[in-house]
Design an enzyme around this catalytic site. Structure first.
Site, PDB file in Angstrom:
ATOM      1  N   ASP A 254      11.983  15.063  -7.827  1.00 55.19           N
ATOM      2  CA  ASP A 254      12.698  15.364  -6.582  1.00 55.19           C
ATOM      3  C   ASP A 254      12.835  16.866  -6.332  1.00 55.19           C
ATOM      4  O   ASP A 254      12.420  17.364  -5.289  1.00 55.19           O
ATOM      5  CB  ASP A 254      14.075  14.701  -6.547  1.00 55.19           C
ATOM      6  CG  ASP A 254      14.699  14.795  -5.165  1.00 55.19           C
ATOM      7  OD1 ASP A 254      14.024  14.435  -4.181  1.00 55.19           O
ATOM      8  OD2 ASP A 254      15.846  15.262  -5.061  1.00 55.19           O
TER       9      ASP A 254
ATOM     10  N   LYS B  75       5.426   9.784  -4.713  1.00 53.09           N
ATOM     11  CA  LYS B  75       5.377  10.772  -5.796  1.00 53.09           C
ATOM     12  C   LYS B  75       6.069  10.245  -7.050  1.00 53.09           C
ATOM     13  O   LYS B  75       5.509  10.314  -8.156  1.00 53.09           O
ATOM     14  CB  LYS B  75       6.032  12.089  -5.340  1.00 53.09           C
ATOM     15  CG  LYS B  75       5.382  12.727  -4.142  1.00 53.09           C
ATOM     16  CD  LYS B  75       6.012  14.067  -3.808  1.00 53.09           C
ATOM     17  CE  LYS B  75       7.468  13.943  -3.423  1.00 53.09           C
ATOM     18  NZ  LYS B  75       7.662  13.193  -2.156  1.00 53.09           N
TER      19      LYS B  75
ATOM     20  N   ARG C 237     -15.210  15.326  -0.151  1.00 49.21           N
ATOM     21  CA  ARG C 237     -15.854  14.283  -0.958  1.00 49.21           C
ATOM     22  C   ARG C 237     -16.671  14.865  -2.108  1.00 49.21           C
ATOM     23  O   ARG C 237     -17.153  14.125  -2.958  1.00 49.21           O
ATOM     24  CB  ARG C 237     -16.755  13.415  -0.072  1.00 49.21           C
ATOM     25  CG  ARG C 237     -15.985  12.717   1.032  1.00 49.21           C
ATOM     26  CD  ARG C 237     -16.865  11.790   1.847  1.00 49.21           C
ATOM     27  NE  ARG C 237     -17.365  10.690   1.038  1.00 49.21           N
ATOM     28  CZ  ARG C 237     -18.129   9.714   1.523  1.00 49.21           C
ATOM     29  NH1 ARG C 237     -18.472   9.728   2.803  1.00 49.21           N
ATOM     30  NH2 ARG C 237     -18.556   8.741   0.738  1.00 49.21           N
TER      31      ARG C 237
END
Length: 313
Positions: A177, A159, A243
């Site tokens: 965080d 991240k 998808r």
């Protein structure tokens, strides 16, 4: 829910303490502001004592027209144990009856030179933001093309590294965080970083970096409205990933449903570019352009045309 004291109002706004210093630590529990016009006339049946009491020119002018005995009675009833504070606008003088009742009951009396309507709006906006329902989420919040994207996922999935790449590409970091999220309105969430880690980014192997110092003030934001969630997870070869993008998953944060995308992570995938495209695609959907839906409609149309052609033959 956060707590706001009268002392914080006194420090934040151009207010002057006129009486009741002992009550500066009283808690304000609602953003609603009361203008006690009926109370000045003696009707206290539905008196909302838990609200800030704002006295403007109208209330004070009427109050000054009352006999002294009624003035004393009104102010004694106005100053209750639940009343957080009383504020006078337009720089008006505090009536002696109010000053006496406030000192006896410990209700702070504040003065402002602002007009009543403007002062009421400023107080309401401030209190709604401070008293809004709040939660804290482990993740990273970035501003990508004006879209607030909340990156979530297990620790170590990438991240912060993705956020760093986005910053290098010209986007802005809001929080890393830990993200504090407040419900500031109906279906509106605003995220910010805790004061301790504001503008900081943690990269494993590198440590803590100051994004604003490295990349400039244009690389950070203090807060941002959250529009979508992108969840990063390690690629699972046994899992079927979307998808086409026809099925939109939504998750609830506080009292708001937000669209959520699950992006599998594996070597070779440029997550920063994927996040950029996801943000731009979100904007297109908001403007009424849904590529997945258009493809589905074209596919259905092609199938129908093929069936009609076979029936004609």
């Amino acid at each position: 829910m956060n707590q706001v004291t009268v002392r914080e109002l006194l420090n934040h706004f151009p207010l002057e303490l006129a009486a009741g210093r002992e009550g500066l630590d009283r808690l304000i529990t609602t953003s609603d502001i009361s203008r006690p016009g009926l109370e000045m006339a003696g009707f206290f049946t539905y008196y909302p004592a838990e609200r800030i009491q704002l006295l403007g020119r109208t209330e004070i002018t009427f109050f000054n027209s009352l006999p002294r005995g009624e003035r004393i009675d009104r102010m004694e009833k106005l100053c209750t144990i639940d009343t957080p504070c009383i504020i006078l606008s337009r720089g008006m003088d505090v009536p002696e009856e109010l000053r006496t009742a406030a000192e006896e009951s410990g209700v702070p009396v504040l003065k402002s030179t602002l007009k009543t309507t403007r002062l009421s709006g400023m107080l309401t906006n401030y209190l709604e933001a401070r008293l809004a329902p709040m939660t804290s989420v482990h993740g990273v919040l970035v501003d990508v093309y004006g879209i607030g994207v909340l990156l979530t996922g297990a620790s170590g999935v990438g991240k912060s590294e993705t956020a760093l790449e986005l910053v290098k590409r010209g986007h802005r970091l809001v929080a890393d965080d830990s993200v504090e999220i407040r419900q500031t309105g109906e279906n509106e969430l605003v995220g910010n970083a805790p004061e301790l880690i504001r503008h900081l980014l943690e990269i494993r192997g590198l440590g803590i970096i100051d994004v604003m110092t490295l990349f400039g003030a244009g690389a950070v934001r203090n807060y941002k409205k959250i529009s979508m969630i992108i969840h990063l997870e390690l690629w699972d070869p046994k899992k079927m990933y979307d998808r086409l993008g026809l099925d939109e998953e939504r998750v609830k944060l506080v009292d708001t449903l937000l669209p959520k995308l699950v992006i599998p992570v594996r070597p070779g995938r440029n997550l920063a570019v994927i996040v950029e495209v996801a943000a731009m695609n979100f904007r297109l959907k908001q403007m009424g352009v849904n590529a997945a839906q258009q493809f589905s409609e074209r596919l259905n149309s092609a199938i129908e045309d093929n069936q009609d052609h076979k029936e004609f033959q």
